[in-house]
Design a protein around this motif. Sequence first.
Motif, PDB file in Angstrom:
ATOM      1  N   VAL A   2      -1.202  -1.532 -43.845  1.00  0.00           N
ATOM      2  CA  VAL A   2       0.132  -2.059 -43.552  1.00  0.00           C
ATOM      3  C   VAL A   2       0.762  -2.618 -44.826  1.00  0.00           C
ATOM      4  O   VAL A   2       0.102  -3.205 -45.660  1.00  0.00           O
ATOM      5  N   PHE A   3       2.060  -2.425 -44.965  1.00  0.00           N
ATOM      6  CA  PHE A   3       2.822  -2.805 -46.153  1.00  0.00           C
ATOM      7  C   PHE A   3       4.029  -3.622 -45.699  1.00  0.00           C
ATOM      8  O   PHE A   3       4.667  -3.288 -44.706  1.00  0.00           O
ATOM      9  N   ARG A  18       9.218   0.703 -45.329  1.00  0.00           N
ATOM     10  CA  ARG A  18       8.258  -0.023 -44.496  1.00  0.00           C
ATOM     11  C   ARG A  18       7.105   0.887 -44.111  1.00  0.00           C
ATOM     12  O   ARG A  18       7.169   2.111 -44.294  1.00  0.00           O
ATOM     13  N   THR A  19       6.076   0.284 -43.551  1.00  0.00           N
ATOM     14  CA  THR A  19       4.938   1.038 -43.056  1.00  0.00           C
ATOM     15  C   THR A  19       5.340   1.814 -41.802  1.00  0.00           C
ATOM     16  O   THR A  19       6.063   1.297 -40.948  1.00  0.00           O
ATOM     17  N   ASP A  63      -4.029   6.219 -40.570  1.00  0.00           N
ATOM     18  CA  ASP A  63      -3.596   5.603 -41.824  1.00  0.00           C
ATOM     19  C   ASP A  63      -3.532   4.084 -41.711  1.00  0.00           C
ATOM     20  O   ASP A  63      -3.795   3.371 -42.686  1.00  0.00           O
ATOM     21  N   THR A  64      -3.171   3.575 -40.542  1.00  0.00           N
ATOM     22  CA  THR A  64      -3.100   2.126 -40.336  1.00  0.00           C
ATOM     23  C   THR A  64      -4.492   1.502 -40.387  1.00  0.00           C
ATOM     24  O   THR A  64      -4.667   0.412 -40.919  1.00  0.00           O
ATOM     25  N   LEU A  70      -2.017   5.066 -46.987  1.00  0.00           N
ATOM     26  CA  LEU A  70      -0.750   4.353 -46.849  1.00  0.00           C
ATOM     27  C   LEU A  70       0.312   5.338 -46.394  1.00  0.00           C
ATOM     28  O   LEU A  70       0.503   6.380 -47.022  1.00  0.00           O
ATOM     29  N   LEU A  72       4.301   5.324 -45.614  1.00  0.00           N
ATOM     30  CA  LEU A  72       5.558   4.586 -45.696  1.00  0.00           C
ATOM     31  C   LEU A  72       6.710   5.446 -45.189  1.00  0.00           C
ATOM     32  O   LEU A  72       6.688   6.674 -45.340  1.00  0.00           O
ATOM     33  N   ARG A  85       3.092   9.489 -48.201  1.00  0.00           N
ATOM     34  CA  ARG A  85       1.723   9.169 -47.786  1.00  0.00           C
ATOM     35  C   ARG A  85       0.824   9.159 -49.011  1.00  0.00           C
ATOM     36  O   ARG A  85       0.975   9.979 -49.916  1.00  0.00           O
ATOM     37  N   SER A 121       4.091   2.803 -53.466  1.00  0.00           N
ATOM     38  CA  SER A 121       2.762   3.399 -53.341  1.00  0.00           C
ATOM     39  C   SER A 121       1.896   3.076 -54.560  1.00  0.00           C
ATOM     40  O   SER A 121       0.712   2.751 -54.428  1.00  0.00           O
ATOM     41  N   TRP A 124       0.891  -0.582 -54.312  1.00  0.00           N
ATOM     42  CA  TRP A 124      -0.159  -0.703 -53.302  1.00  0.00           C
ATOM     43  C   TRP A 124      -1.506  -0.248 -53.874  1.00  0.00           C
ATOM     44  O   TRP A 124      -2.529  -0.910 -53.691  1.00  0.00           O
TER      45      TRP A 124
END
Length: 181
Positions: A2-3, A18-19, A63-64, A70, A72, A85, A121, A124
């Motif tokens: 999560v972002f 956002r995620t 992915d979560t 990730l 997005l 991704r 990304s 992250w």
Amino acid sequence: MVFDQKAFNIRNMTYVIRTAIESDANELSQVRLQVDGETENLDREKGEAYIDEVGFQQIISNDTENERNLFLVAEVDGRIVGFSRCEGHGLKRFSHKVEFGVCVLKEYWGYGIGKRLLEKSVQWADVNDIKKITLNVLETNVKAIELYRNYGFEVEGLLKKDKILSDGQFYNTILMGRFKD
């Protein structure tokens, strides 16, 4: 993974990065299908390797839960206009790296959406101790190659005559990577 959500305003247009969440799945399926028909910079023609709503729900769920992935999305006025991704690997020998991919609806090109998806990304990956990000890019996608270079990516290889585009000609794919010590 999560972002946190982040808003950007470019030339009187506001968009949010956002995620992805599972309720985005149907819209993501439609966006991917549309993007595939708008550019030859991606691997697929419109309708190829179609992912339906259930398929996207599964990807988002995976992915979560996976700290090495990730997903997005970019939203304008509540509408998804692009996504990216980072997908990690389950094998220990490849656990230091992820593969990056991005797409944005053509109507929204030029607003820095792809750049912001890449930027978030990379941030992250750096925070999560991911040492390498890899990607593939069509040799004619000069703007994308320049963007990737600006974020520390370098050419690692070339797949000669890798794709046949609508003009019937063969094109090369450039393999790029960003390694963080």
